[in-house]
Scaffold this motif. Structure first.
Motif, PDB file in Angstrom:
ATOM      1  N   ALA A 288      53.607-101.072  45.992  1.00 45.34           N
ATOM      2  CA  ALA A 288      54.155-102.041  46.952  1.00 45.34           C
ATOM      3  C   ALA A 288      54.694-101.284  48.153  1.00 45.34           C
ATOM      4  O   ALA A 288      55.553-100.416  48.015  1.00 45.34           O
ATOM      5  N   VAL A 289      54.152-101.617  49.333  1.00 50.20           N
ATOM      6  CA  VAL A 289      54.567-100.963  50.581  1.00 50.20           C
ATOM      7  C   VAL A 289      54.685-102.039  51.668  1.00 50.20           C
ATOM      8  O   VAL A 289      54.168-103.150  51.509  1.00 50.20           O
ATOM      9  N   PRO A 290      55.339-101.726  52.793  1.00 44.36           N
ATOM     10  CA  PRO A 290      55.301-102.677  53.913  1.00 44.36           C
ATOM     11  C   PRO A 290      53.850-102.923  54.333  1.00 44.36           C
ATOM     12  O   PRO A 290      53.035-101.981  54.300  1.00 44.36           O
ATOM     13  N   GLU A 291      53.554-104.147  54.709  1.00 42.41           N
ATOM     14  CA  GLU A 291      52.184-104.551  55.050  1.00 42.41           C
ATOM     15  C   GLU A 291      51.476-103.526  55.949  1.00 42.41           C
ATOM     16  O   GLU A 291      50.304-103.195  55.745  1.00 42.41           O
ATOM     17  N   TYR A 292      52.242-103.019  56.917  1.00 41.84           N
ATOM     18  CA  TYR A 292      51.698-102.095  57.911  1.00 41.84           C
ATOM     19  C   TYR A 292      51.086-100.837  57.272  1.00 41.84           C
ATOM     20  O   TYR A 292      50.141-100.252  57.787  1.00 41.84           O
ATOM     21  N   LEU A 293      51.612-100.453  56.115  1.00 44.84           N
ATOM     22  CA  LEU A 293      51.139 -99.216  55.471  1.00 44.84           C
ATOM     23  C   LEU A 293      49.914 -99.419  54.589  1.00 44.84           C
ATOM     24  O   LEU A 293      49.278 -98.461  54.165  1.00 44.84           O
ATOM     25  N   LYS A 294      49.605-100.684  54.317  1.00 48.69           N
ATOM     26  CA  LYS A 294      48.549-100.962  53.327  1.00 48.69           C
ATOM     27  C   LYS A 294      47.234-100.234  53.626  1.00 48.69           C
ATOM     28  O   LYS A 294      46.703 -99.530  52.740  1.00 48.69           O
ATOM     29  N   PRO A 295      46.695-100.337  54.850  1.00 46.93           N
ATOM     30  CA  PRO A 295      45.405 -99.669  55.095  1.00 46.93           C
ATOM     31  C   PRO A 295      45.473 -98.151  54.907  1.00 46.93           C
ATOM     32  O   PRO A 295      44.523 -97.528  54.430  1.00 46.93           O
ATOM     33  N   ILE A 296      46.599 -97.568  55.249  1.00 45.96           N
ATOM     34  CA  ILE A 296      46.726 -96.111  55.101  1.00 45.96           C
ATOM     35  C   ILE A 296      46.690 -95.729  53.619  1.00 45.96           C
ATOM     36  O   ILE A 296      45.999 -94.812  53.210  1.00 45.96           O
ATOM     37  N   LEU A 297      47.437 -96.489  52.816  1.00 47.57           N
ATOM     38  CA  LEU A 297      47.472 -96.211  51.376  1.00 47.57           C
ATOM     39  C   LEU A 297      46.095 -96.422  50.752  1.00 47.57           C
ATOM     40  O   LEU A 297      45.650 -95.616  49.933  1.00 47.57           O
ATOM     41  N   VAL A 298      45.428 -97.486  51.154  1.00 48.19           N
ATOM     42  CA  VAL A 298      44.098 -97.778  50.586  1.00 48.19           C
ATOM     43  C   VAL A 298      43.132 -96.642  50.920  1.00 48.19           C
ATOM     44  O   VAL A 298      42.333 -96.215  50.081  1.00 48.19           O
ATOM     45  N   SER A 299      43.247 -96.109  52.136  1.00 47.43           N
ATOM     46  CA  SER A 299      42.300 -95.058  52.510  1.00 47.43           C
ATOM     47  C   SER A 299      42.547 -93.784  51.700  1.00 47.43           C
ATOM     48  O   SER A 299      41.624 -93.032  51.417  1.00 47.43           O
ATOM     49  N   HIS A 300      43.806 -93.533  51.294  1.00 42.52           N
ATOM     50  CA  HIS A 300      44.091 -92.348  50.484  1.00 42.52           C
ATOM     51  C   HIS A 300      43.820 -92.560  49.004  1.00 42.52           C
ATOM     52  O   HIS A 300      43.450 -91.633  48.295  1.00 42.52           O
ATOM     53  N   LEU A 301      44.085 -93.782  48.529  1.00 46.59           N
ATOM     54  CA  LEU A 301      43.960 -94.046  47.091  1.00 46.59           C
ATOM     55  C   LEU A 301      43.117 -95.298  46.876  1.00 46.59           C
ATOM     56  O   LEU A 301      43.642 -96.384  46.595  1.00 46.59           O
ATOM     57  N   PRO A 302      41.794 -95.167  46.991  1.00 46.59           N
ATOM     58  CA  PRO A 302      40.952 -96.365  46.892  1.00 46.59           C
ATOM     59  C   PRO A 302      41.045 -97.042  45.537  1.00 46.59           C
ATOM     60  O   PRO A 302      40.740 -98.233  45.423  1.00 46.59           O
ATOM     61  N   GLU A 303      41.461 -96.317  44.515  1.00 45.59           N
ATOM     62  CA  GLU A 303      41.514 -96.906  43.173  1.00 45.59           C
ATOM     63  C   GLU A 303      42.776 -97.744  42.946  1.00 45.59           C
ATOM     64  O   GLU A 303      42.851 -98.518  41.999  1.00 45.59           O
ATOM     65  N   ALA A 304      43.788 -97.559  43.800  1.00 46.21           N
ATOM     66  CA  ALA A 304      45.075 -98.215  43.537  1.00 46.21           C
ATOM     67  C   ALA A 304      45.068 -99.656  44.029  1.00 46.21           C
ATOM     68  O   ALA A 304      44.309-100.024  44.924  1.00 46.21           O
ATOM     69  N   LEU A 305      45.954-100.453  43.400  1.00 45.22           N
ATOM     70  CA  LEU A 305      46.145-101.821  43.875  1.00 45.22           C
ATOM     71  C   LEU A 305      47.306-101.763  44.857  1.00 45.22           C
ATOM     72  O   LEU A 305      48.468-101.608  44.454  1.00 45.22           O
ATOM     73  N   VAL A 306      47.000-101.846  46.150  1.00 49.45           N
ATOM     74  CA  VAL A 306      48.062-101.708  47.152  1.00 49.45           C
ATOM     75  C   VAL A 306      48.551-103.096  47.548  1.00 49.45           C
ATOM     76  O   VAL A 306      47.760-103.957  47.945  1.00 49.45           O
ATOM     77  N   ILE A 307      49.858-103.295  47.393  1.00 40.02           N
ATOM     78  CA  ILE A 307      50.440-104.617  47.666  1.00 40.02           C
ATOM     79  C   ILE A 307      51.194-104.532  48.993  1.00 40.02           C
ATOM     80  O   ILE A 307      52.232-103.874  49.082  1.00 40.02           O
ATOM     81  N   GLY A 308      50.636-105.176  50.020  1.00 35.57           N
ATOM     82  CA  GLY A 308      51.308-105.194  51.321  1.00 35.57           C
ATOM     83  C   GLY A 308      52.409-106.249  51.306  1.00 35.57           C
ATOM     84  O   GLY A 308      52.155-107.403  50.975  1.00 35.57           O
ATOM     85  N   CYS A 309      53.629-105.857  51.633  1.00 33.44           N
ATOM     86  CA  CYS A 309      54.767-106.782  51.550  1.00 33.44           C
ATOM     87  C   CYS A 309      55.287-107.124  52.950  1.00 33.44           C
ATOM     88  O   CYS A 309      55.182-106.297  53.863  1.00 33.44           O
ATOM     89  N   PRO A 310      55.887-108.307  53.109  1.00 29.07           N
ATOM     90  CA  PRO A 310      56.527-108.653  54.386  1.00 29.07           C
ATOM     91  C   PRO A 310      57.571-107.605  54.754  1.00 29.07           C
ATOM     92  O   PRO A 310      58.176-106.994  53.872  1.00 29.07           O
ATOM     93  N   GLU A 311      57.760-107.456  56.069  1.00 25.75           N
ATOM     94  CA  GLU A 311      58.609-106.357  56.535  1.00 25.75           C
ATOM     95  C   GLU A 311      59.876-106.849  57.224  1.00 25.75           C
ATOM     96  O   GLU A 311      59.884-107.913  57.832  1.00 25.75           O
ATOM     97  N   THR A 312      60.900-106.020  57.194  1.00 23.43           N
ATOM     98  CA  THR A 312      62.098-106.284  58.001  1.00 23.43           C
ATOM     99  C   THR A 312      61.789-105.874  59.441  1.00 23.43           C
ATOM    100  O   THR A 312      60.769-105.232  59.708  1.00 23.43           O
ATOM    101  N   GLU A 313      62.722-106.183  60.336  1.00 22.03           N
ATOM    102  CA  GLU A 313      62.529-105.800  61.747  1.00 22.03           C
ATOM    103  C   GLU A 313      62.413-104.296  61.906  1.00 22.03           C
ATOM    104  O   GLU A 313      61.779-103.784  62.823  1.00 22.03           O
ATOM    105  N   THR A 314      63.062-103.582  60.987  1.00 21.31           N
ATOM    106  CA  THR A 314      63.059-102.113  61.090  1.00 21.31           C
ATOM    107  C   THR A 314      61.870-101.488  60.367  1.00 21.31           C
ATOM    108  O   THR A 314      61.750-100.270  60.295  1.00 21.31           O
ATOM    109  N   GLY A 315      61.018-102.309  59.780  1.00 21.07           N
ATOM    110  CA  GLY A 315      59.814-101.763  59.150  1.00 21.07           C
ATOM    111  C   GLY A 315      59.980-101.385  57.700  1.00 21.07           C
ATOM    112  O   GLY A 315      59.161-100.665  57.126  1.00 21.07           O
TER     113      GLY A 315
END
Ligand SMILES: NC(=O)C1=CN([C@@H]2O[C@H](COP(=O)(O)OP(=O)(O)OC[C@H]3O[C@@H](n4cnc5c(N)ncnc54)[C@H](O)[C@@H]3O)[C@@H](O)[C@H]2O)[C@@H](O)CC1
Ligand SMILES: [K+]
Length: 519
Positions: A288-315
């Motif tokens: 589980a990461v902030p939505e913004y990080l999802k594509p980066i995580l997916v590109s590093h770990l294609p096997e993982a289930l990456v959960i993009g979460c809503p973010e605060t104003e500070t990210g």
């Protein structure tokens, strides 16, 4: 394994205090072993090791002799090396010696071995053997002997210390006034606690255990009712890895880990934690990461289930948006913290309320400290592992003031107060549980003193924990194994790439090699 190998494996895990060592020795003497014979045996073993390491013939060996039985050991070594053809010179500034030590000195002198009261006389020796003080030292060194040790420490010759570098406290590893900076230390019989303390590392040099056949039954008799210190060994760590896998299995049987990490500001921490978890072999990895990080995580770990979460104003993660039909009870373990920022406080609170085993690191620890360490942990109904470095530890446990004085005591108190398993990071990592038991990691490398290195550890630990929940492995052993694996990978990486070449990403690339090497 043969009986001898079994003994070696068992002995190498035991760690004792000075008081315990004395009690063990007293049992041996009470059972009939003469003190004189034991000294002869122990010093004989040391002499043989020295003969193997010091070139014979033209070497002059300076032997530093103290007033107690450490000095007695040194004198037997001096005598043996003399007979093996070494030129031996003795330094003994003490007027009053224990009886047995006095006898050995008398005999050494009768053999014509020169004995000096001024340490400067030994300046031309090629190597030095330090038998000034062993585990009998309790008072601070001062006056002439302290001056002599300080002088010796400016010399260039290798120094071989018997039992402990003289001046070190056997338990805390503190230099009592001053201490010999040894090149090599022969720890006698059983590992003493000082050998696993950060503050002793500048003094110990290479440490080697000289097993002189202390019966295991005597060790067990002395340690049976006390909180145990366990030295983490390779054999034990390997045995606690989730290997081999059962021939018939599937991904959910091999553990499902949820990582909660990352923010706009700290994106890399999430990647490093995930790569650590990946190396653990965990069956399913959700991140589980902030939505913004999802594509980066997916590109590093294609096997993982990456959960993009809503973010605060500070990210930071604003709330955990788990997939449908999933809640925190879905996971076998959760690891939370790296790169979260303090703005993710509600997420940490939510995760703390789950009934799943939990690893808390980095910002999750800072958040825990803010919301109240003890009060929050008391409400937990599942195991919690805290992995602070010293700064985080102080924030988590502000009522434990003397962490520098005695880390063993501090980490034990922290575990006792909080009910959590507490891993205190350091050159020698300590792990304590709420029952007073302690695990100590004997090997590491300063190469790991780098940003991101701890994130990798959190990932490994979370992954191993998720797998262990499916097997019968004690959680403390999982934590110990993760710590061993992390430092072992660092050691191997540093051997190949120097201590400057072990950035946290590189470290993740050595994790597999660390265990393949042991199989
Ligand atoms: N008893 C035995 O036969 C065996 C003893 N062993 C050796 O014996 C050592 C322990 O011997 P001891 O209990 O005699 O203790 P140590 O030889 O470690 O030192 C204690 C002596 O130093 C003096 N001392 C303590 N603090 C001092 C200070 N600040 N300034 C000046 N003098 C100080 C004490 O009065 C005592 O005489 C072990 O470390 C080990 O080397 C081992 O070889 C195992 C067998
Ligand atoms: K010594």
């Amino acid at each position: 394994m043969t009986d001898l190998q079994n003994r070696e494996a068992e002995i190498s895990q035991i760690v004792v205090t000075a008081a315990q060592m004395r009690e063990i020795e007293e049992r041996i003497f009470a059972a009939g072993m003469p003190v004189v014979a034991l000294m002869e045996k122990v010093a004989g073993l040391i002499s043989r090791r020295l003969e193997a390491m010091i070139p014979p013939g033209k070497s002059r060996v300076g032997v530093l002799v103290g007033p107690g039985h450490n000095g007695g050991d040194a004198l037997v070594v001096a005598r043996e090396l003399h007979f093996r053809g070494y030129e031996v010179w003795i330094y003994n500034p003490f007027n009053k010696l224990k009886e047995l030590t006095g006898k050995h000195l008398q005999y050494a002198q009768s053999l014509g071995i020169p004995c000096y009261q001024a340490v400067e006389q030994l300046r031309d020796c090629d190597v030095l053997v330090d038998g000034l003080f062993g585990f009998g030292l309790e008072r601070k060194l001062k006056d002439k002997i302290a001056v002599a040790i300080n002088e010796l420490n400016t010399w260039k010759q290798p120094i071989f210390s018997i039992d402990l570098p003289s001046g070190l406290h056997t338990d805390t590893g503190e230099a009592l006034g001053t201490a010999i900076r040894a090149t090599h230390t022969f720890c006698l019989g059983l590992w003493k606690l000082a050998f696993l303390q950060d503050r002793a590392l500048d003094y110990l040099g290479n440490a080697e255990l000289i097993d002189f056949d202390i019966p295991i039954a005597d060790v067990e008799a002395v340690l049976k009712d006390v909180a145990k210190f366990t030295r983490i060994t390779t054999a034990k760590a390997i045995a606690n890895l989730p290997l081999p896998r059962r021939p018939v299995t599937h991904k959910y049987k091999e553990g499902h880990l949820l990582l909660v990490c990352g923010s706009h500001r700290y994106a890399g921490g999430a990647i490093l934690t995930a790569l650590g978890a990946r190396a653990s072999g965990v069956g399913m990895l959700s991140i589980a990461v902030p939505e913004y990080l999802k594509p980066i995580l997916v590109s590093h770990l294609p096997e993982a289930l990456v959960i993009g979460c809503p973010e605060t104003e500070t990210g930071a993660i604003a709330h955990l948006q788990l997939p449908e039909k999933t809640d925190l009870s879905t996971f076998d373990a959760i690891a939370i913290g790296p790169g979260l920022t303090i703005d993710a406080t509600p997420i940490v609170q939510q995760v703390m309320e789950s009934k799943r085993p939990l690893v808390l690191d980095a910002d999750a620890l800072n958040i825990l400290a803010q919301i109240g360490t003890i009060s929050t942990l008391q409400k937990r109904q599942a195991p919690t592992i805290l992995t602070p470095h010293e700064g985080e530890f102080k924030r988590l446990f502000p009522n434990i003031p003397d962490i520098q004085q005695d880390k063993v005591k501090a980490v034990s108190q922290a575990a006792l107060q909080s009910g959590a398993i507490v891993l205190l990071k350091g050159a020698r990592t300590l792990i304590a549980n709420a029952h007073g038991s302690l695990w100590l990691n004997p090997n590491s490398t300063p190469a790991l003193a780098r940003g991101g290195s701890g994130d990798v550890l959190t990932g490994i630990m979370g992954g191993l924990l998720a797998q262990a929940m499916k097997k019968q492995i004690a959680i403390e052993e999982v934590v110990a194994t993760a710590s061993w694996w992390h430092s072992q990978a660092g050691i191997i990486a540093a051997q190949e790439r120097t201590e400057l070449g072990v950035d946290a990403f590189t470290l993740t690339q050595y994790l597999m090699q660390a265990i393949v090497n042991c199989h």
